[in-house]
Design a protein around this motif. Structure first.
Motif, PDB file in Angstrom:
ATOM      1  N   PHE A  31       0.834  -1.206   0.000  1.00 53.87           N
ATOM      2  CA  PHE A  31       0.000   0.000   0.000  1.00 53.87           C
ATOM      3  C   PHE A  31       0.869   1.256   0.000  1.00 53.87           C
ATOM      4  CE2 PHE A  31      -3.682  -2.452   0.757  1.00 53.87           C
ATOM      5  CZ  PHE A  31      -4.772  -1.630   0.551  1.00 53.87           C
ATOM      6  N   ASN A  32       1.933   1.211   0.808  1.00 53.87           N
ATOM      7  CA  ASN A  32       2.820   2.367   0.906  1.00 53.87           C
ATOM      8  C   ASN A  32       3.497   2.687  -0.414  1.00 53.87           C
ATOM      9  OD1 ASN A  32       2.314   2.872   3.546  1.00 53.87           O
ATOM     10  ND2 ASN A  32       3.952   1.568   4.297  1.00 53.87           N
ATOM     11  N   TYR A  33       3.736   1.669  -1.196  1.00 51.94           N
ATOM     12  CA  TYR A  33       4.459   1.886  -2.444  1.00 51.94           C
ATOM     13  C   TYR A  33       3.554   1.782  -3.664  1.00 51.94           C
ATOM     14  CZ  TYR A  33       8.549   2.202   0.338  1.00 51.94           C
ATOM     15  OH  TYR A  33       9.448   2.645   1.247  1.00 51.94           O
ATOM     16  N   SER A  35       1.931   4.151  -4.937  1.00 51.38           N
ATOM     17  CA  SER A  35       1.587   5.522  -5.284  1.00 51.38           C
ATOM     18  C   SER A  35       1.322   5.726  -6.772  1.00 51.38           C
ATOM     19  CB  SER A  35       2.674   6.465  -4.805  1.00 51.38           C
ATOM     20  OG  SER A  35       3.911   5.865  -4.905  1.00 51.38           O
ATOM     21  N   ILE A  36       1.941   4.905  -7.605  1.00 49.41           N
ATOM     22  CA  ILE A  36       1.654   5.056  -9.041  1.00 49.41           C
ATOM     23  C   ILE A  36       0.184   4.739  -9.312  1.00 49.41           C
ATOM     24  CG2 ILE A  36       2.316   2.696  -9.704  1.00 49.41           C
ATOM     25  CD1 ILE A  36       3.633   4.039 -12.164  1.00 49.41           C
ATOM     26  N   ILE A  37      -0.324   3.780  -8.586  1.00 45.73           N
ATOM     27  CA  ILE A  37      -1.738   3.430  -8.717  1.00 45.73           C
ATOM     28  C   ILE A  37      -2.580   4.568  -8.153  1.00 45.73           C
ATOM     29  CG2 ILE A  37      -3.505   1.788  -7.947  1.00 45.73           C
ATOM     30  CD1 ILE A  37      -0.976  -0.161  -7.675  1.00 45.73           C
ATOM     31  N   GLU A  38      -2.109   5.108  -7.048  1.00 47.82           N
ATOM     32  CA  GLU A  38      -2.847   6.198  -6.416  1.00 47.82           C
ATOM     33  C   GLU A  38      -2.960   7.389  -7.365  1.00 47.82           C
ATOM     34  OE1 GLU A  38      -1.331   7.275  -2.600  1.00 47.82           O
ATOM     35  OE2 GLU A  38      -2.410   9.156  -2.673  1.00 47.82           O
ATOM     36  N   VAL A  39      -1.848   7.717  -8.014  1.00 49.54           N
ATOM     37  CA  VAL A  39      -1.863   8.843  -8.958  1.00 49.54           C
ATOM     38  C   VAL A  39      -2.920   8.609 -10.028  1.00 49.54           C
ATOM     39  CG1 VAL A  39      -0.569   9.988 -10.785  1.00 49.54           C
ATOM     40  CG2 VAL A  39       0.502   9.559  -8.607  1.00 49.54           C
ATOM     41  N   MET A  40      -2.919   7.411 -10.566  1.00 49.53           N
ATOM     42  CA  MET A  40      -3.870   7.121 -11.645  1.00 49.53           C
ATOM     43  C   MET A  40      -5.291   7.084 -11.126  1.00 49.53           C
ATOM     44  SD  MET A  40      -1.777   4.412 -13.853  1.00 49.53           S
ATOM     45  CE  MET A  40      -2.952   4.595 -15.169  1.00 49.53           C
ATOM     46  N   SER A  41      -5.463   6.520  -9.929  1.00 50.73           N
ATOM     47  CA  SER A  41      -6.807   6.431  -9.367  1.00 50.73           C
ATOM     48  C   SER A  41      -7.345   7.797  -9.002  1.00 50.73           C
ATOM     49  CB  SER A  41      -6.790   5.567  -8.112  1.00 50.73           C
ATOM     50  OG  SER A  41      -6.315   4.305  -8.436  1.00 50.73           O
ATOM     51  N   ARG A  42      -6.435   8.708  -8.678  1.00 50.57           N
ATOM     52  CA  ARG A  42      -6.880  10.018  -8.226  1.00 50.57           C
ATOM     53  C   ARG A  42      -7.247  10.938  -9.380  1.00 50.57           C
ATOM     54  NH1 ARG A  42      -2.849  12.046  -3.633  1.00 50.57           N
ATOM     55  NH2 ARG A  42      -4.243  13.804  -3.701  1.00 50.57           N
ATOM     56  N   LEU A  43      -6.884  10.567 -10.576  1.00 50.03           N
ATOM     57  CA  LEU A  43      -7.197  11.431 -11.720  1.00 50.03           C
ATOM     58  C   LEU A  43      -8.595  11.117 -12.244  1.00 50.03           C
ATOM     59  CD1 LEU A  43      -5.980  13.586 -13.578  1.00 50.03           C
ATOM     60  CD2 LEU A  43      -5.409  11.760 -15.113  1.00 50.03           C
ATOM     61  N   GLY A  44      -9.466  12.098 -12.237  1.00 53.03           N
ATOM     62  CA  GLY A  44     -10.840  11.840 -12.654  1.00 53.03           C
ATOM     63  C   GLY A  44     -11.059  12.005 -14.131  1.00 53.03           C
TER      64      GLY A  44
ATOM     65  N   MET B  40     -10.710   6.088  -2.913  1.00 53.72           N
ATOM     66  CA  MET B  40      -9.617   6.563  -3.749  1.00 53.72           C
ATOM     67  C   MET B  40     -10.118   7.605  -4.735  1.00 53.72           C
ATOM     68  SD  MET B  40      -6.802   5.132  -2.866  1.00 53.72           S
ATOM     69  CE  MET B  40      -5.603   4.843  -4.151  1.00 53.72           C
ATOM     70  N   SER B  44      -9.645  12.513  -5.189  1.00 52.84           N
ATOM     71  CA  SER B  44      -8.921  12.784  -6.428  1.00 52.84           C
ATOM     72  C   SER B  44      -8.243  14.149  -6.400  1.00 52.84           C
ATOM     73  CB  SER B  44      -9.845  12.683  -7.630  1.00 52.84           C
ATOM     74  OG  SER B  44     -10.903  13.588  -7.471  1.00 52.84           O
ATOM     75  N   THR B  79     -10.798  16.737 -13.492  1.00 49.87           N
ATOM     76  CA  THR B  79     -10.131  16.993 -12.205  1.00 49.87           C
ATOM     77  C   THR B  79      -8.849  17.786 -12.402  1.00 49.87           C
ATOM     78  OG1 THR B  79     -10.958  14.859 -11.498  1.00 49.87           O
ATOM     79  CG2 THR B  79      -9.321  15.892 -10.097  1.00 49.87           C
ATOM     80  N   ASN B 115     -15.601  15.698 -13.290  1.00 52.41           N
ATOM     81  CA  ASN B 115     -14.625  14.825 -13.952  1.00 52.41           C
ATOM     82  C   ASN B 115     -14.954  14.694 -15.442  1.00 52.41           C
ATOM     83  OD1 ASN B 115     -13.521  14.516 -11.463  1.00 52.41           O
ATOM     84  ND2 ASN B 115     -14.571  12.589 -11.054  1.00 52.41           N
ATOM     85  N   ARG B 205      -6.375   2.919 -16.982  1.00 49.10           N
ATOM     86  CA  ARG B 205      -7.486   3.538 -16.267  1.00 49.10           C
ATOM     87  C   ARG B 205      -8.813   3.093 -16.854  1.00 49.10           C
ATOM     88  NH1 ARG B 205      -8.364   8.881 -15.288  1.00 49.10           N
ATOM     89  NH2 ARG B 205      -9.236   8.123 -13.354  1.00 49.10           N
ATOM     90  N   TYR B 243      -1.045  17.485 -13.677  1.00 48.08           N
ATOM     91  CA  TYR B 243      -1.676  16.806 -12.543  1.00 48.08           C
ATOM     92  C   TYR B 243      -0.627  16.123 -11.664  1.00 48.08           C
ATOM     93  CZ  TYR B 243      -5.096  14.185  -9.901  1.00 48.08           C
ATOM     94  OH  TYR B 243      -5.845  13.681  -8.886  1.00 48.08           O
ATOM     95  N   ASN B 250       3.395  13.603  -5.777  1.00 48.40           N
ATOM     96  CA  ASN B 250       3.694  12.387  -5.015  1.00 48.40           C
ATOM     97  C   ASN B 250       5.173  12.045  -5.155  1.00 48.40           C
ATOM     98  OD1 ASN B 250       3.946   9.692  -4.177  1.00 48.40           O
ATOM     99  ND2 ASN B 250       1.752   9.406  -4.482  1.00 48.40           N
ATOM    100  N   VAL B 253       6.673   8.810  -6.993  1.00 50.29           N
ATOM    101  CA  VAL B 253       6.442   8.573  -8.419  1.00 50.29           C
ATOM    102  C   VAL B 253       7.305   9.511  -9.244  1.00 50.29           C
ATOM    103  CG1 VAL B 253       4.696   8.869 -10.226  1.00 50.29           C
ATOM    104  CG2 VAL B 253       4.102   7.722  -8.116  1.00 50.29           C
TER     105      VAL B 253
END
Lengths: 44, 316
Positions: A31-33, A35-44, B40, B44, B79, B115, B205, B243, B250, B253
């Motif tokens: 989970f801590n690492y 972040s690449i998934i987090e970046v993609m998931s956070r983009l709407g 998650m 965003s 976003t 979005n 995505r 973004y 982050n 990344v």
């Protein structure tokens, strides 16, 4: 139940539970690492 | 106890632990798969940090004025373009035009954040007038056509499409062919591309998101693969430079250079970075509000272009 069988069952249970704890730690690490998934998931 | 029963008990116990442990692991990791977790998606962007009329807002503040007769256009956005949309709202609208409740914009607010997919739908349905967005997907165009609407795309700035790796991945540069090779399944291990002996996990995505549409355009019709996430691999993903650089920031990344060119703002401006494209103010061909064209003309003007530039995007 003979002693050898009992020891085997306890041994497997201990290994099984320890594996679960190890997987839990690995999951937290992952989970801590992630972040690449987090970046993609956070983009709407 | 008979030997047969003992063996069955041991096999059963081992099987139980294997199934139980793996179920635990996959149920926990599954929830962070892209677009599977509401939590998650909800975070965003910190919407409150970019509200137009808050004192501590992070937007670029440049007050301007336009003479509106009748309804002011509703500005919606992807976003990644929300900081620009919010700055536009600050320039042109009054605080009474913006209504923010429960961590979201109210239905009667002239600024919206729905979005990419939501904004395109609202433009077709007529509930939003102007969308600050990347190009529409085929499905979004089909939805518009089914309602007798065509999208009108007014270019308002430039942005680069970037590929992302974990900072721990020693690979810093890839060629376009290598990236296409990763996503088409030609390369499956980072070792083949100068990295560690780790499986490549190419992440995609959800359909109709702005970056997925840009990605499919980049792949130009080639078949793409999706590989299950696992802790032993190292992922590659994609997004838009602004973004990644300005909103998410982050530190785990990094963006990779493409064909040896890093996606810095300067390299987007001078177009040496290979994937630079416009982003747009999108409107409906059926929209009859005369104020929409006024705002579009204003966006192409100096004040709005300065906002785009100072926010971190590349102006026209």
């Amino acid at each position: 139940m003979d002693k050898k069988f009992k020891t085997t069952v306890i041994g497997i249970s201990v290994v099984g539970i320890l594996s679960l704890i190890a997987l839990f730690i690995v999951t937290i690490y992952w989970f801590n690492y992630a972040s690449i998934i987090e970046v993609m998931s956070r983009l709407g | 106890m008979k030997t047969k029963h003992k063996v069955l008990t041991i096999v059963g116990l081992i099987s139980f632990f294997i199934i139980f442990d793996l179920s635990f692991f996959f149920s926990f990791t599954y929830i962070v798969l892209p677009n599977k977790s509401e939590a998650m998606r909800a975070k965003s962007i910190e919407i409150g940090e970019y509200l137009p009329f808050e004192e501590e807002t992070k937007i670029i503040k440049k007050k301007d004025s336009l003479e509106f007769e009748g309804e002011k256009p509703v500005i919606d956005c992807a976003t990644a373009l929300y900081p620009v949309a919010s700055a536009f709202a600050y320039s042109l609208y009054e605080p009474s035009d913006i209504h923010f409740e429960d961590n979201n914009f109210a239905e009667d607010s002239k600024l919206q954040l729905n979005n990419t997919s939501g904004a395109y739908k609202r433009i077709v349905d007529g509930t939003s007038d102007i969308g600050l967005l990347a190009k529409p997907s085929d499905k979004q165009k089909e939805y518009a056509a089914s309602k007798g609407v065509e999208f009108v795309l007014t270019p308002i700035g430039y942005e680069s499409f970037v590929f992302l790796l974990s900072k721990k991945n020693p690979v810093d540069s890839l060629t376009i062919d290598e990236v296409k090779g990763i996503y088409s399944g030609k390369y499956s291990n980072w070792k083949e591309l100068g990295g560690k002996n780790k499986q490549i996990i190419p992440i995609q995505r959800a359909e109709n998101s702005g970056s997925q549409t840009a990605f499919l355009s980049f792949m130009n019709g080639e078949d793409t693969i999706r590989r299950p996430l696992n802790i032993f691999g190292s992922a590659i993903g994609y997004s838009f430079r602004y973004y990644v650089d300005n909103v998410v920031q982050n530190s785990d990344v990094k963006m990779v250079s493409l064909n040896g060119v890093y996606p810095s703002k300067e390299n987007v401006q001078n177009k040496t970075y290979p994937i630079v494209s416009n982003f747009y103010a999108v409107t409906s061909s059926k929209n009859t509000n005369p104020n929409v064209q006024k705002v579009l003309d204003w966006i192409k003007g100096e004040t709005a272009q300065q906002i785009i530039d100072e926010t971190g995007y590349v102006r026209l």
